[in-house]
Design a protein around this motif. Structure first.
Motif, PDB file in Angstrom:
ATOM      1  N   UNK A   1      28.605 115.477  74.089  1.00 54.49           N
ATOM      2  CA  UNK A   1      28.460 115.345  72.638  1.00 54.49           C
ATOM      3  C   UNK A   1      27.084 115.754  72.135  1.00 54.49           C
TER       4      UNK A   1
ATOM      5  N   UNK B   1      25.446 123.993  69.454  1.00 58.01           N
ATOM      6  CA  UNK B   1      25.935 125.037  68.565  1.00 58.01           C
ATOM      7  C   UNK B   1      27.362 124.801  68.112  1.00 58.01           C
ATOM      8  N   UNK B   2      27.895 125.780  67.380  1.00 58.72           N
ATOM      9  CA  UNK B   2      29.219 125.597  66.790  1.00 58.72           C
ATOM     10  C   UNK B   2      30.310 125.934  67.799  1.00 58.72           C
TER      11      UNK B   2
ATOM     12  N   UNK C   1      32.550 107.145  72.709  1.00 59.08           N
ATOM     13  CA  UNK C   1      32.366 108.398  73.436  1.00 59.08           C
ATOM     14  C   UNK C   1      30.904 108.558  73.851  1.00 59.08           C
ATOM     15  N   UNK C   2      30.001 108.331  72.892  1.00 58.73           N
ATOM     16  CA  UNK C   2      28.582 108.536  73.185  1.00 58.73           C
ATOM     17  C   UNK C   2      28.093 107.532  74.253  1.00 58.73           C
TER      18      UNK C   2
ATOM     19  N   UNK D   1      29.694 108.276  77.661  1.00 58.32           N
ATOM     20  CA  UNK D   1      29.103 109.510  78.184  1.00 58.32           C
ATOM     21  C   UNK D   1      27.734 109.240  78.804  1.00 58.32           C
ATOM     22  N   UNK D   2      27.022 108.252  78.259  1.00 59.49           N
ATOM     23  CA  UNK D   2      25.695 107.918  78.776  1.00 59.49           C
ATOM     24  C   UNK D   2      25.773 107.067  80.033  1.00 59.49           C
TER      25      UNK D   2
ATOM     26  N   UNK E   1      24.813 119.052  62.911  1.00 57.13           N
ATOM     27  CA  UNK E   1      25.117 118.850  64.332  1.00 57.13           C
ATOM     28  C   UNK E   1      26.476 118.165  64.496  1.00 57.13           C
TER      29      UNK E   1
ATOM     30  N   UNK F   1      29.190 120.786  63.946  1.00 58.38           N
ATOM     31  CA  UNK F   1      29.292 121.663  65.119  1.00 58.38           C
ATOM     32  C   UNK F   1      30.043 120.987  66.260  1.00 58.38           C
ATOM     33  N   UNK F   2      29.737 119.717  66.470  1.00 58.88           N
ATOM     34  CA  UNK F   2      30.386 118.999  67.568  1.00 58.88           C
ATOM     35  C   UNK F   2      31.890 118.883  67.312  1.00 58.88           C
TER      36      UNK F   2
ATOM     37  N   UNK G   1      39.157 112.816  72.749  1.00 59.98           N
ATOM     38  CA  UNK G   1      38.003 112.704  73.646  1.00 59.98           C
ATOM     39  C   UNK G   1      37.927 111.301  74.253  1.00 59.98           C
TER      40      UNK G   1
ATOM     41  N   UNK H   1      27.136 108.466  67.080  1.00 64.62           N
ATOM     42  CA  UNK H   1      26.387 109.347  67.977  1.00 64.62           C
ATOM     43  C   UNK H   1      24.913 108.975  68.025  1.00 64.62           C
TER      44      UNK H   1
ATOM     45  N   UNK I   1      23.084 105.898  70.909  1.00 62.70           N
ATOM     46  CA  UNK I   1      21.976 105.988  71.869  1.00 62.70           C
ATOM     47  C   UNK I   1      21.098 104.747  71.839  1.00 62.70           C
TER      48      UNK I   1
END
Lengths: 281, 669
Positions: free
Chosen positions: A154, A158-159, B23-24, B27-28, B95, B98-99, B146, B455, B459
């Motif tokens: 995550x 970029x796109x 998810x975040x 993932x960590x 961001x 994009x994700x 996800x 997200x 963290x």
């Protein structure tokens, strides 16, 4: 009292015009304390309001659960969420046909005083209580189909890939699937299976086949294409489809399910041939 | 990031904020236990329609910037949001898009294949990304997929059909720390404790407090209310957004997205009251496009609170509503039907299904409805690197923005306390976090704040459990007694409700939980929505006290020990009454008008007294309104200087639309 049936679109429009608010409509509801327990029917009379849907009738019943015979009973249990047909929760069998109950308008189904609407739980999933069923298997099928895009993670990278409007349109139509289970309820090949150990080998269902197609259409999603096709080529996969085409008729989102099944059927065949010649794996 | 194997995080709620967090965090390397009252794919986030905001390359070249997105959000929220978190969110937004794009969200595309953009309220730039008119659903599905991937790998464990009952808190005063939760399985009805080194509340809004709203049936605010009763602070409860365009229904009000206006939809009524011609037969000159007339710059895309008050004023005060009712036209019939299907198909279908008319050919009839809570659990943050010497004004398009879009300008990335409530280890993400939207949320900023929290603040959760207090004293090492005590307290409440089943009292409306909920919803909608007055709110507080008293002897309709929905609903009614009091008391004490909070008796914004966050603290020993102690805390306005919020209204100075009577939004038709 007219016989219980599913009104056609023309009938629904006509019914809506002639229905008068304040009439009393009867709800015949299948009650069941849980999977494997005996079911029985209870009738409830509800006074209609303008724009009333099956959910608001159930809400009235929950507030004052008294049957048509006048005896007090327990509130009917049902599953619901958004009430605007995007979450899939309130799916049940209404007048013998599976659909969402939020978008089922009482005026369309029961325009005259005394008309009856029957409500039953879906029959392909174990009953939790009354109209509420356990659809865990449906989500499990999405794991079988690896219905996701295998992104690296995550963090910013970029796109995503560029995409033509046509491809987006195709994917969007498939991506509207809300996992309601209508296609499974209507499918002759999909039968109830409460032993979750057998889920991996029983028919995966139209929704999951269509999701496999959705993710194979995505540039990154495609990386798992052979895994998905392998799952669809194995027991309970796409070849279990009997081509009854009921799924596409009941899909509330008009997802081209039979098109997906045909596309995945062809892809599985090609996958098998390729595998034979390259004897990969 | 190395962590002890016993570290675990609980996420409560499986909407966009909860899934992004899961998810975040997973993932960590920290395992997540995800609790939800519904299968997460069916969470209320699926109802979001219009889109998600972010500065983008096209807008940037037209002079837009992350800074301007930040400024719009602050101005839209009438300066009530602390500015650091909002700046960070706006800077992060590209961001996030994009994700989502990488996850496969089918964003609408331009002819060349780039992500398409649309206009949305509170901006003159196209900065809203969208997937038809079901953007929330599409974003939800991407995050659901996800999450399923992590679930398949054993890194996320789902507890669906589980209801959060109480946070387990150890210690006292300043040293309170959340170390787990009590939850009830909604099928087996088993009440259990679950340990965790941090708990993320991502439980959404509280629309059901108002009876009918645009919210889903589980949006009671019950979870937030329970945290509040356990000592978490609740902030800006009075800030409730009433969306201008919804279809009133028997069970809920169905949202007609702001994107309808973003794509060119026009709001109007006939110029002559009582003109009962079909809308198509009313010539252009005889239609009153009141929003376009009053706000020539933003037109139909003024922020929601303004559009709502204008529609309300036209219908209720001027009696100019269509067919003399509480409704105005939302008209898209001048657009190409095929275009409408492609861009807005989802809401076109909803309208047609529930109302029976095709909005491609007949203007929709709409009225405002309760939609979103800007208020929520109070949370902290650590400021970022930006320290201005002077405050900035509005970014002038084409000039260099005063603050760049780098990470960490507004909030310090990874700081343990970002989005943490006043109780250590208890976080609030998404709608239940009060932080981002001030006194009004701009359209298409909700999805952003949910995913940003998950997200970015995810963290912070990871760092807290690996390097904060839990690393010294993990929840797994604590004495079992604390957990057992919390379970027996909750089991006691369950048992008391089950024992209230009494066939002799079953027909008594006074103690019927559904009846109490209906009366609460009607009262709150009438007094606490579009137009508020001190006089009316005082009555509301009395009414809520009466309802609380009746609730004390509430009579449950079902004694089942298996899948007892009646129990769950009745429990939530008690919790909603508490939140309703916070909302009403906050509304009464905020003697000014700001954003969505409009007081007829105090129509001006009063920065001197009320450029402040309302903080409610619960006193379990207090009765009625006395149980809520309200204090006010200064808002951080170090970056942008407050200016009058007029949106270029032509006819008057900086004041909101006039209105006469308390509102009946949503309940009307």
């Amino acid at each position: 009292m007219s016989a219980v049936h599913v009104p056609s679109e023309t009938e629904r429009i006509a019914n809506r015009k002639k229905a008068k608010p304040g009439r009393t409509v009867r709800f015949r509801i299948k009650r069941c304390a849980g999977h494997g327990k005996p079911a029985s029917w209870e009738d409830f009379d509800v006074v209609t309001e303008p724009g009333m849907n099956v959910i608001s009738a159930l809400q009235r019943i929950a507030a004052n659960p008294v049957t048509s015979e006048g005896s007090r009973t327990t509130p009917v249990v049902w599953d619901s969420g958004c009430l605007e047909e995007v979450c899939g929760a309130c799916t049940m069998v209404i007048n013998g046909r599976v659909r969402q109950s939020c978008s089922c308008l009482v005026d369309e189904y029961a325009p005259e005083a005394g008309d009856v609407i029957t409500l039953e739980p879906m029959s392909k999933f174990p009953v939790v209580r009354d109209l509420w069923v356990d659809r865990q298997r449906l989500f499990h099928s999405l794991k079988r189909a690896k219905a996701w895009v295998p992104i690296d993670g995550t963090y910013a990278a970029g796109s995503g890939p560029k995409e033509s409007p046509d491809r987006q349109g195709t994917r969007y139509a498939l991506s509207e699937c809300m996992s309601c289970g209508c296609c499974l309820e209507a499918c002759p090949q999909f039968t109830i299976e409460d032993d979750d150990a057998k889920w991996d080998e029983s028919f995966i269902g139209a929704h999951a086949i269509s999701q496999a197609r959705l993710f194979n259409l995505h540039d990154t999603g495609k990386r798992l294409e052979s895994d998905r096709l392998e799952a669809l080529a194995s027991k309970g996969g796409v070849s279990d489809c009997g081509n009854a085409q009921n799924c596409v008729k009941v899909c509330p989102k008009h997802i081209p399910l039979t098109e997906s099944i045909a596309a995945m059927g062809r892809a599985v065949t090609i996958h098998r041939v390729k595998k034979f010649f390259t004897s990969k794996k | 990031m190395v962590n002890k194997p016993e570290s675990r995080v609980i996420v409560v709620g499986g909407g966009l904020a909860g899934l992004a967090a899961s998810i975040r965090i997973a993932e960590s390397g920290v395992p997540v236990d995800l609790f939800s009252m519904v299968p997460v794919k069916r969470s209320h986030s699926v109802c979001a329609q219009g889109g998600i905001n972010a500065c983008n390359d096209v807008a940037r070249q037209q002079g837009y910037s992350e800074y301007q997105h930040f400024d719009e959000t602050i101005y839209g929220g009438d300066y009530l949001a602390d500015q650091g978190p909002v700046l960070e969110m706006a800077n992060w937004a590209p961001r996030v898009i994009n994700l989502l794009d990488r996850m496969g969200v089918p964003f609408n595309r331009t002819g060349e294949g780039f992500r398409d953009l649309r206009l949305f309220g509170g901006s003159l730039f196209k900065r809203t990304h969208f997937s038809g008119a079901t953007t929330g659903q599409q974003l939800m599905y991407a995050l659901d997929e996800q999450t399923r991937r992590f679930e398949a790998e054993g890194r996320v464990t789902k507890y669906e059909f589980s209801e959060f009952l109480w946070p387990i808190v150890e210690g006292d005063g300043e040293n309170k720390r959340c170390v787990g939760i009590v939850a009830q399985d909604m099928r087996t009805m088993q009440v259990r404790a679950f340990r965790a080194d941090a708990v993320v509340m991502a439980t959404g809004g509280c629309g059901l407090v108002f009876g009918k709203s645009t919210n889903s049936v589980m949006c009671t605010g019950g979870a937030a209310s329970r945290c509040y009763q356990a000592g978490a602070w609740y902030a800006n409860g009075e800030m409730i957004q009433v969306h201008p365009t919804a279809i009133p229904g028997a069970d809920k009000c169905r949202l007609m997205s702001e994107s309808a206006r973003g794509e060119g939809g026009r709001v109007w009524v006939p110029r002559t009251a009582g003109d009962n011609r079909k809308p198509a037969d009313i010539p252009e000159g005889e239609r009153w496009y009141f929003l376009e007339e009053k706000y020539p710059g933003y037109g139909n895309l003024v922020p929601r609170d303004i559009a709502t008050r204008e529609i309300f004023d036209v219908c209720v005060n001027q009696n100019m509503g269509v067919d003399a009712g509480n409704q105005v036209y939302l008209d898209l019939t001048h657009k190409d039907p095929e275009y409408l299907t492609r861009k807005l198909g989802g809401i076109m279908d909803i309208y047609e299904k529930f109302v029976g008319d095709d909005p491609r050919y007949t203007p929709m009839k709409i009225f405002p409805a309760v939609h979103y809570s800007m208020g929520g659990l109070w949370t902290k943050f650590t400021p970022g690197s930006y320290r201005p010497n002077a405050q900035h004004g509005l970014h002038k398009p084409g000039q260099v923005p005063p603050i760049d879009g780098e990470i960490g300008r507004g909030m310090s990335p990874g700081a343990h306390d970002n989005a943490m409530t006043n109780i250590d280890g208890l976080y609030a993400f998404g709608e239940v976090n009060f932080a981002y939207h001030g006194a009004t949320r701009l359209g298409a900023n909700a999805l952003l704040s949910c995913i940003f929290d998950g997200l970015f603040c995810g963290n912070s959760v990871v760092n807290f459990v690996t390097a904060g207090a839990p690393s010294e004293r993990p929840a797994a090492s604590l004495d079992q007694r604390l957990f057992d005590e919390c379970v027996s307290a909750e089991q006691g409440k369950v048992d008391r409700l089950l024992q209230s089943v009494d066939s002799a009292r079953a027909a008594d409306e006074a103690t019927n939980p559904y009846r109490i909920a209906i009366e609460m919803g009607e009262e709150m909608t009438a007094a606490c929505t579009v137009v508020k007055t001190g006089e009316r709110l005082t009555k509301t507080i009395d009414k809520l006290a009466e309802l609380r008293e009746r609730y004390a002897s509430v009579c449950l309709g079902d004694s089942a020990t298996w899948t007892n929905q009646s129990l769950s609903f009745t429990r939530s009614v008690g919790d909603m009454l508490i939140l309703a009091e916070v909302i009403a008391k906050g509304s009464l004490q905020r003697e000014e008008s700001r954003g969505s909070h409009y007081r007829l008796d105090f129509p001006e914004r009063d920065d001197e007294r009320f450029l402040k966050t309302t903080i409610a603290e619960f006193d379990p020993a207090g009765t009625g309104p006395e149980a809520h102690r309200l204090t006010y805390r200064d808002v951080d306005t170090t970056l942008v200087k407050p200016r009058p919020r007029t949106y270029g209204r032509v006819d008057a100075k900086a004041e909101p639309a006039k209105a006469k009577a308390p509102a009946t939004a949503g309940a009307a038709s």
